[in-house]
Structures are given as structure tokens and as C-alpha cells.
Design an enzyme around this catalytic site. Structure first.
Site, mmCIF file in Angstrom:
data_model
loop_
_atom_site.group_PDB
_atom_site.id
_atom_site.type_symbol
_atom_site.label_atom_id
_atom_site.label_comp_id
_atom_site.label_asym_id
_atom_site.label_seq_id
_atom_site.Cartn_x
_atom_site.Cartn_y
_atom_site.Cartn_z
ATOM 1 C CG ASP A 1 -2.197 0.721 1.052
ATOM 2 O OD1 ASP A 1 -2.263 1.610 0.193
ATOM 3 O OD2 ASP A 1 -3.167 0.386 1.757
ATOM 4 C CB CYS B 1 -6.607 2.052 -1.260
ATOM 5 S SG CYS B 1 -5.339 3.019 -0.423
ATOM 6 C CG HIS C 1 -10.250 0.081 0.440
ATOM 7 N ND1 HIS C 1 -9.111 0.760 0.790
ATOM 8 C CD2 HIS C 1 -11.271 0.710 1.080
ATOM 9 C CE1 HIS C 1 -9.414 1.758 1.594
ATOM 10 N NE2 HIS C 1 -10.726 1.754 1.788
ATOM 11 C CG ASP D 1 -2.399 0.632 -3.238
ATOM 12 O OD1 ASP D 1 -1.292 1.194 -3.177
ATOM 13 O OD2 ASP D 1 -3.278 0.765 -2.364
ATOM 14 C CG HIS D 2 -2.086 4.190 -5.007
ATOM 15 N ND1 HIS D 2 -1.264 4.759 -4.067
ATOM 16 C CD2 HIS D 2 -3.160 3.716 -4.326
ATOM 17 C CE1 HIS D 2 -1.810 4.652 -2.873
ATOM 18 N NE2 HIS D 2 -2.967 3.998 -3.001
#
Length: 507
Positions: free
Chosen positions: A42, A81, A137, A317-318
Site C-alpha cells: 500500500d 486504494c 480495500h 496499488d498506486h
């Protein structure tokens, strides 16, 4: 804060009552030979040694990368997320899942109730699928999507409650003698279930979601000792927004944390430099803690002699911003918001071992990629938006796509005003959506009005355009690019990219 791993251990003992799965074509089960260990982090930016970034100490990930294929230009489909995880775990873009915030998910009626998620696809082909930590999530879909997982009676999904810092502060290194850390619990659970799969001979898809370095930066205090004092930590070089950036592209993310609200942080005024240095230091330490857990689960894989027969996929996730362009955290369409570390080890594909590739990749591609690397038949009936990256493992100099796409909504009728977050806003009431396209050389973004009835863009109502040149970008300098919006200077290029962008997002 965490479930006791003893429960997982007792479940492994009880699992001996299971009959071993057979690879019988009669039941539509394909005898694949490769396991999958799927590690999702994350809020991790590609600030790792594997990406020629050396501020953060991550020896385990760096060692893993030397045995893997490192994707230097991989991108998420939405830099937050819930929507990102709904996207990559289904192989579909946010405009397909209709999940753009923390209110919606793909399992809703008339959307993806009958879709087969990525882990569910492995489950359907005879795999033992199990997960722990933050993969989906929380609540999106509900209960961590039960159709994705095997044998939930014996192996319930373990999602430890994430504890915050005292007084809701942004960071709090703590003594492990007095505290428990939930990512440790998740890692131990997956290690136990890996041993069960090895003992029973079942092929497995095991998902481990590690929460750190997500805020709050709560981690064992020893990891802070790896770093010098804050005044020796370098801040971002470009601390102001890009020249010519439309205000709608900016997102105020972190300013309401209790220990940060005292500072006059806004679109034109960065945090004091000493605060920026300390926040970077804390993020670095939390990342090193996460790295230790990655090393632990990879060591467990090795101890079970499963390395040579297991695909290991590692990604975030990013992306994440640490003061560049005055942005913090995620929630943008900028390069640092959307670009992710993506590292995949498939030891039997020797052409990929220890290699880096500049091929454009998207997280939406992971579903078909892992299916193919594991030896399963492609899920053609699933109508996935992603495509397999497997050809790049045969030739890391090859490419499979020309662009990577991302998007992000904004919720404020005034595109120049803040706050503009949409996380708790009904999707019918979004105001704008930013659609972004990363080509080999450029990032092009359009901000357009949102049609809440049709749940789609009104392309004719454009309220902002961004064009950034990445010529010469080796992706190892986080400060050198996207500092000037070129849209007004390149009208012909904007016209060309606009047509391409509309076509791609309408497909």
C-alpha cells in the site's frame, strides 16, 4: 489489533481432513505446474534500489529484483486504494468496475456480480487460494470477496485491524515489546498457509497485502535507526506546482492530520522544509519495515523449496508523492501518483531473470499475465481490459502496448477550489473526471465534466488540459519531469492526443 496466528496454525492442522485435489479434465481443472505468491503493498512509490533510487533502505526487495523482471514503467488505473484494487483484481478499468471511490465495488448488481476475480480464476482451476492483509480495500467488495477464496471455513480471510498512532498523529515509531504490528500477523498467516499447501500438494495462489508504508507511519522503532536525522534527509527539489497546471489537477491530501493542521499548507504554499524532511524520513523507515516482511515471506518460500515452481508478483496499488510539485500521498494523475513498482519473478523464464524492461505496463494487465505465467488457459470469456505481459518475459526489449491509462475524479463544482475529494461522494454527483494517457514520451491529461446520469465523461466540456514531455526520462529522477504544462505551446499535439484519449476510454 491483530488476529492470533495460532488460529491459522490450528486450521492448518485440521486441514489434513481435506482430500487432495486431482487434475481431472473431466471436472474442468487444468493441471498447472506453477504456484503464485502475490504481494501487494500500500502506498509504495518506486523509490527502491531496483529503480536506481537509494534514499530508502530495502535490501530484500532489491535482492528479489535481481532475480526478477523489473517493469520500469508500470502504472495504476486510479491512484487511490479501493478503486485501484477493484481494478487490478478484476483485470478491468475503473470505468468498467464503476468503482471510483470508497462507496462502490465491482460485485454490485448489474456490474460484476458474476465476474471471476483474479484469485477466483485460480480457484476455479483447482488452486488453493487464500489471502491475508490488505488485498481488497476494506468492504470493497464486502468481506474481502468470499468467491475469491478457498475453504473459508478452515482458512478464513485474515484482515487484521490497523491501529493508528496515539492522538492520531502522522507517525509513531514504537517498541515491538509493547506493541503488535498487524502486517507481521498477515505475513505469518500466509507463511502458515504456504506450508499447508506444500504439505497437501495443492497448487496455490496466496495473496499477502502489506499495509505499510500507508499512513499512519506506525512501525517498529528500530527501523528509524537506519536513517540519519531529518536535517540530513533531502526534500523534493521542485516543491511548487507545475507551471501552467490547471488547479483541478491538484489534490490536498494530508493537510488535516492533527499534527500537520497547524501549518499553512495549500496549493501555493508547501509545508516547512523541516516538516517535509521529517515526513520523508518516517516514510522511508516505514518502507524499510515493509521490506523486512517481504524478505521474511520470500525466505519462507525458499525454506519450503518452492522458489523454482512459484511466480512471485510484487507491486503497489498506486504511486506516492513526497512533496514533489507540492503534492503528498496519492490521488493525482501525475507520474508519481500513478507510477508503481512492479517486479515479477518467474525463474523458469530465464530471459527475464535479473532484467529490466521499459515496456509500458498497467496493473490491469496482471490478471492475464499471472494466468499465463502459471500455465493456465487464458480467461477469454472474462472480457478483461488488461492484456498479458508474458511476451515481455521472453524478450524484455519488446512491448505489448503503446499507452498506459489512468483517471481520477474531482468533487467540487468550482474546479479551482478545495477540497475536491470524492471518496465519500455518490458517483452520480462527481463534478469532474481527469483522464490521463502515458505514451512513450508524453503524459496527456484532460479534465472534463462528469455526467452523473450516464456515469461517464462529457468530452465536450473540457475544463483543463495537461501535456508533459518525458523525453529523456529514465524514470530514476523524480524531480526532473512534469514541471511545465506544455499544452498551450503544442496545440497540434494536444489535438492528436485528445482524439486518441477519447477513443481509448470509449473502447
Amino acid at each position: 489489533c491483530c488476529n492470533d496466528t495460532s488460529r491459522a496454525s490450528s486450521l492448518v492442522m485440521k486441514s489434513s481432513i481435506f482430500i487432495l485435489f486431482s487434475c481431472l479434465a473431466l471436472f474442468g481443472i487444468v493441471c498447472a505446474t506453477k504456484n503464485v505468491l502475490y504481494i501487494v503493498i500500500d502506498d509504495l512509490r518506486p523509490g527502491l534500489g531496483a529503480y536506481d533510487q537509494h534514499e530508502i533502505i530495502t535490501p530484500n526487495i532489491d535482492s528479489f529484483a535481481k532475480e526478477s523482471l523489473v517493469f520500469e514503467r508500470a502504472y495504476c488505473q486510479q491512484a487511490v486504494c479501493g478503486p485501484s484494487r477493484n481494478s487490478f483484481l478484476t483485470g478491468r478499468r475503473p470505468d468498467t468496475t464503476k468503482a471510483w471511490n470508497f462507496k462502490d465495488h465491482f460485485r454490485e448488481p448489474e456490474i460484476g456480480l458474476n465476474w471471476t476475480s483474479m484469485p477466483q480464476y485460480f480457484k476455479k482451476h483447482g488452486y488453493f487460494t487464500s489471502g491475508a492483509g490488505k488485498l481488497y480495500h476494506p468492504g470493497l467488495p464486502p468481506n474481502n470477496d468470499p468467491p475469491s477464496w478457498s475453504d473459508l471455513e478452515l482458512f478464513p480471510y485474515v484482515f487484521p485491524k490497523v491501529r493508528g498512532c496515539p492522538n492520531r498523529t502522522t507517525w509513531c515509531p514504537l517498541s515491538p515489546k509493547n506493541e503488535t504490528f498487524c502486517d507481521v500477523n498477515s505475513t505469518n498467516v500466509i507463511a502458515e498457509r504456504m506450508r499447508y499447501a506444500k504439505e497437501t500438494g495443492r497448487p496455490f495462489f496466496l495473496g499477502l497485502g502489506i499495509h505499510k508504508p500507508h499512513l499512519p507511519w506506525r512501525y517498529p522503532e528500530s527501523f528509524l535507526n537506519l536513517y540519519p536525522k531529518a536535517d540530513e534527509i533531502a526534500p523534493a527539489v521542485h516543491q511548487l506546482i507545475p507551471d501552467g497546471m490547471p488547479s483541478v489537477a491538484f489534490h490536498l491530501t494530508i493537510q488535516k492530520n492533527p499534527d500537520l493542521v497547524q501549518y499553512d499548507y495549500n496549493i501555493t504554499h508547501p509545508f516547512p522544509v523541516e516538516v517535509q524532511r521529517e515526513m520523508r524520513r518516517q516514510y522511508y523507515a516505514a518502507t524499510s519495515y515493509m521490506d523486512s516482511l517481504v524478505g521474511q515471506i520470500l525466505d519462507d518460500l525458499d525454506r519450503l523449496n518452492l522458489r523454482d515452481n512459484t511466480v512471485v508478483a510484487f507491486h503497489s496499488d498506486h504511486g506516492y508523492q513526497l512533496g514533489e510539485h507540492n503534492e503528498w500521498c496519492k490521488s493525482t494523475n501525475f507520474e508519481l501518483g500513478t507510477r508503481v513498482p512492479l517486479i515479477i519473478r518467474a525463474p523458469w523464464l530465464t530471459s527475464s531473470v535479473g532484467q529490466k524492461t521499459s515496456a509500458l505496463a498497467e496493473l490491469v494487465d496482471l490478471y492475464p499475465t499471472l494466468v499465463e505465467l502459471a500455465g493456465l488457459p487464458p480467461g477469454n470469456g472474462e472480457n478483461l481490459d488488461g492484456i498479458s505481459l508474458a511476451p515481455v518475459f521472453q524478450n524484455p526489449n519488446s512491448t505489448v502496448k503503446d499507452v498506459a491509462l489512468s483517471q481520477y475524479p474531482r468533487c467540487n463544482p468550482n474546479p479551482d477550489a478545495f477540497p475536491n475529494k470524492c471518496l465519500s461522494i455518490n458517483r452520480t454527483r462527481f463534478d469532474f473526471m481527469g483522464y490521463s494517457m502515458r505514451t512513450d514520451q508524453y503524459r496527456y491529461t484532460e479534465w472534463v465534466r462528469w455526467n452523473g446520469t450516464e456515469l461517464g465523461p462529457e468530452w465536450s466540456e473540457n475544463i483543463g488540459v495537461e501535456l508533459y514531455d518525458h523525453q529523456g526520462d529514465t524514470e530514476n529522477d523524480f524531480n526532473a519531469f512534469e514541471n511545465m504544462n506544455m499544452a498551450e505551446k503544442e496545440p497540434e499535439l494536444v489535438k492528436e492526443f485528445s482524439k486518441q484519449l477519447h477513443k481509448l476510454f470509449q473502447t
